[in-house]
Enzyme design. Structure first.
Site, PDB file in Angstrom:
ATOM      1  N   GLN A   1      16.886  18.785   1.772  1.00  0.00           N
ATOM      2  CA  GLN A   1      17.116  18.191   0.448  1.00  0.00           C
ATOM      3  C   GLN A   1      15.815  17.639  -0.143  1.00  0.00           C
ATOM      4  OE1 GLN A   1      19.984  18.825  -0.950  1.00  0.00           O
ATOM      5  NE2 GLN A   1      20.661  19.725   0.983  1.00  0.00           N
TER       6      GLN A   1
ATOM      7  N   HIS B   1      10.466   8.865   0.801  1.00  0.00           N
ATOM      8  CA  HIS B   1      10.778   8.119   2.021  1.00  0.00           C
ATOM      9  C   HIS B   1      12.091   8.656   2.584  1.00  0.00           C
ATOM     10  CE1 HIS B   1      10.914   4.831   4.843  1.00  0.00           C
ATOM     11  NE2 HIS B   1      12.184   4.658   4.519  1.00  0.00           N
TER      12      HIS B   1
HETATM   13  N1  NHR Z   1       1.825   1.729   0.862  1.00  0.00           N
HETATM   14  C1  NHR Z   1       2.350   0.837   0.024  1.00  0.00           C
HETATM   15  N2  NHR Z   1       1.593  -0.199  -0.310  1.00  0.00           N
HETATM   16  N3  NHR Z   1       3.604   0.938  -0.473  1.00  0.00           N
HETATM   17  C2  NHR Z   1       4.385   1.974  -0.108  1.00  0.00           C
HETATM   18  O1  NHR Z   1       5.598   2.045  -0.620  1.00  0.00           O
HETATM   19  C3  NHR Z   1       3.896   2.952   0.788  1.00  0.00           C
HETATM   20  C4  NHR Z   1       2.577   2.792   1.258  1.00  0.00           C
HETATM   21  C5  NHR Z   1       2.018   3.705   2.163  1.00  0.00           C
HETATM   22  C6  NHR Z   1       2.780   4.740   2.637  1.00  0.00           C
HETATM   23  C7  NHR Z   1       4.921   5.944   2.872  1.00  0.00           C
HETATM   24  C8  NHR Z   1       5.828   5.265   3.893  1.00  0.00           C
HETATM   25  C9  NHR Z   1       7.154   5.928   4.075  1.00  0.00           C
HETATM   26  O2  NHR Z   1       7.646   6.583   3.154  1.00  0.00           O
HETATM   27  C10 NHR Z   1       4.103   4.890   2.207  1.00  0.00           C
HETATM   28  C11 NHR Z   1       4.655   4.009   1.271  1.00  0.00           C
HETATM   29  C12 NHR Z   1       3.539   4.687   6.815  1.00  0.00           C
HETATM   30  C13 NHR Z   1       4.054   3.545   7.380  1.00  0.00           C
HETATM   31  C14 NHR Z   1       3.393   2.894   8.577  1.00  0.00           C
HETATM   32  O3  NHR Z   1       3.926   1.971   9.166  1.00  0.00           O
HETATM   33  C15 NHR Z   1       5.171   2.959   6.803  1.00  0.00           C
HETATM   34  C16 NHR Z   1       5.740   3.540   5.670  1.00  0.00           C
HETATM   35  C17 NHR Z   1       5.198   4.704   5.103  1.00  0.00           C
HETATM   36  C18 NHR Z   1       4.100   5.272   5.706  1.00  0.00           C
HETATM   37  N4  NHR Z   1       2.180   3.373   8.975  1.00  0.00           N
HETATM   38  C19 NHR Z   1       1.375   2.858  10.105  1.00  0.00           C
HETATM   39  C20 NHR Z   1       0.205   1.987   9.589  1.00  0.00           C
HETATM   40  O4  NHR Z   1      -0.227   1.122  10.377  1.00  0.00           O
HETATM   41  C21 NHR Z   1       0.761   3.974  10.888  1.00  0.00           C
HETATM   42  C22 NHR Z   1       1.772   4.919  11.479  1.00  0.00           C
HETATM   43  C23 NHR Z   1       1.178   6.231  11.951  1.00  0.00           C
HETATM   44  O5  NHR Z   1      -0.032   6.485  11.793  1.00  0.00           O
HETATM   45  O6  NHR Z   1       1.949   7.055  12.472  1.00  0.00           O
HETATM   46  O7  NHR Z   1      -0.297   2.202   8.466  1.00  0.00           O
HETATM   47  O8  NHR Z   1       7.789   5.781   5.139  1.00  0.00           O
HETATM   48  C1  GAR Z   2       9.245  13.900   5.477  1.00  0.00           C
HETATM   49  O1  GAR Z   2      10.541  13.837   6.000  1.00  0.00           O
HETATM   50  C2  GAR Z   2       8.936  12.640   4.701  1.00  0.00           C
HETATM   51  O2  GAR Z   2      10.036  12.135   3.991  1.00  0.00           O
HETATM   52  C3  GAR Z   2       8.554  11.706   5.801  1.00  0.00           C
HETATM   53  O3  GAR Z   2       7.864  12.468   6.756  1.00  0.00           O
HETATM   54  C4  GAR Z   2       8.213  13.840   6.609  1.00  0.00           C
HETATM   55  C5  GAR Z   2       6.963  14.597   6.267  1.00  0.00           C
HETATM   56  O4  GAR Z   2       7.182  15.972   6.369  1.00  0.00           O
HETATM   57  N1  GAR Z   2       7.727  10.642   5.324  1.00  0.00           N
HETATM   58  C6  GAR Z   2       7.515   9.553   6.017  1.00  0.00           C
HETATM   59  O5  GAR Z   2       8.085   9.303   7.057  1.00  0.00           O
HETATM   60  C7  GAR Z   2       6.511   8.619   5.398  1.00  0.00           C
HETATM   61  N2  GAR Z   2       6.358   7.507   6.254  1.00  0.00           N
HETATM   62  P1  GAR Z   2       6.182  16.984   5.712  1.00  0.00           P
HETATM   63  O6  GAR Z   2       4.777  16.594   6.159  1.00  0.00           O
HETATM   64  O7  GAR Z   2       6.583  18.314   6.272  1.00  0.00           O
HETATM   65  O8  GAR Z   2       6.343  16.897   4.224  1.00  0.00           O
END
Ligand code: NHR
Ligand code: GAR
Length: 210
Positions: A173, A109
């Protein structure tokens, strides 16, 4: 040999860094598959070029998150994963899916959790006037971006930073930290107890970049 399945939604540069480190450092692991929820994800081509099996499970083809997650889990299970790695995977996962892979699913993240869970982290860090930003590798739990922390990378926020400049500094990083953290998992070097992750040989779980 441990099987790693990597989930992506886009560019896949973190996936690339993990694929390259697995090969060049000769981990006791193979990348069993790269799976995307988007057929257009650029990273799929890179994976295919390395001979890694790829699959697409398009979330738009499903009526509910549960139905999407059930098919995604079925496809992933077909590769018998010891570890599932979320690398820029952009769909929130249901509790049932997360429980199925609990203790064997990592995410990166792009913030210093617990600050800025969710989306648009770099813009939010700039707007908050943060002087430090970074990224966090954590075990995935049902509570979004709140799982046990495996490693963190910190970088400065500069006065003239934009979302683009800060995300690029953090991403550099990420490409160091995420392969390292995945390697620790496949080597069995991580202990998870009371919601805290420690490295058994005391390796530093903090990376400071510039
Ligand atoms: N799911 C759970 N249950 N727990 C976590 O810690 C998760 C997860 C799914 C994805 C990655 C996450 C991030 O690192 C991740 C961690 C997508 C969204 C989001 O709001 C939020 C956080 C992360 C990934 N997605 C929207 C949705 O409605 C769609 C956004 C889009 O398609 O661009 O799913 O940040
Ligand atoms: C990375 O910066 C990752 O940490 C972030 O998106 C980028 C993906 O780059 N992840 C999220 O925001 C998850 N919600 P990449 O596709 O080149 O690895």
């Amino acid at each position: 040999m441990k099987n790693i399945v990597i989930l992506i939604s886009g560019r896949g540069s973190n996936m690339e860094a993990i694929v390259d480190a697995c090969a060049s450092e000769q981990w006791p692991a193979r990348i069993a598959a790269v799976v995307s929820n988007k057929a257009s994800a650029g990273g799929l081509q890179f994976a295919a070029s390395r001979g890694i099996p790829t699959a697409v499970v398009d979330h738009k083809a499903f009526d509910t998150r549960e139905a999407f997650d059930a098919e995604l889990a079925r496809v992933i299970d077909g590769y018998q994963p010891d570890l599932v790695v979320l690398a820029g995977f952009m769909r929130i996962l249901t509790e049932g899916f997360v429980r199925h892979f609990e203790g064997r699913m990592l995410n990166i993240h792009p913030s210093l959790l617990p600050a800025f869970p969710g989306l648009h982290t770099h813009q939010r860090a700039i707007e908050a006037g943060c002087k430090l930003a970074g990224a966090t590798v954590h075990f995935v739990t049902p509570d979004l971006d709140h799982g046990p922390i495996v490693a963190q990378a910190a970088v400065p926020v500069l006065a003239d930073d934009t979302e683009a400049s800060l995300s690029a500094r953090v991403l550099k990083q990420e490409h160091v930290m995420y392969p390292r953290a995945v390697r620790w998992f496949v080597e069995g070097a991580l202990t998870l107890a009371q919601g805290r992750v420690t490295h058994q040989q005391g390796a530093s779980q903090l990376l400071i970049g510039d």
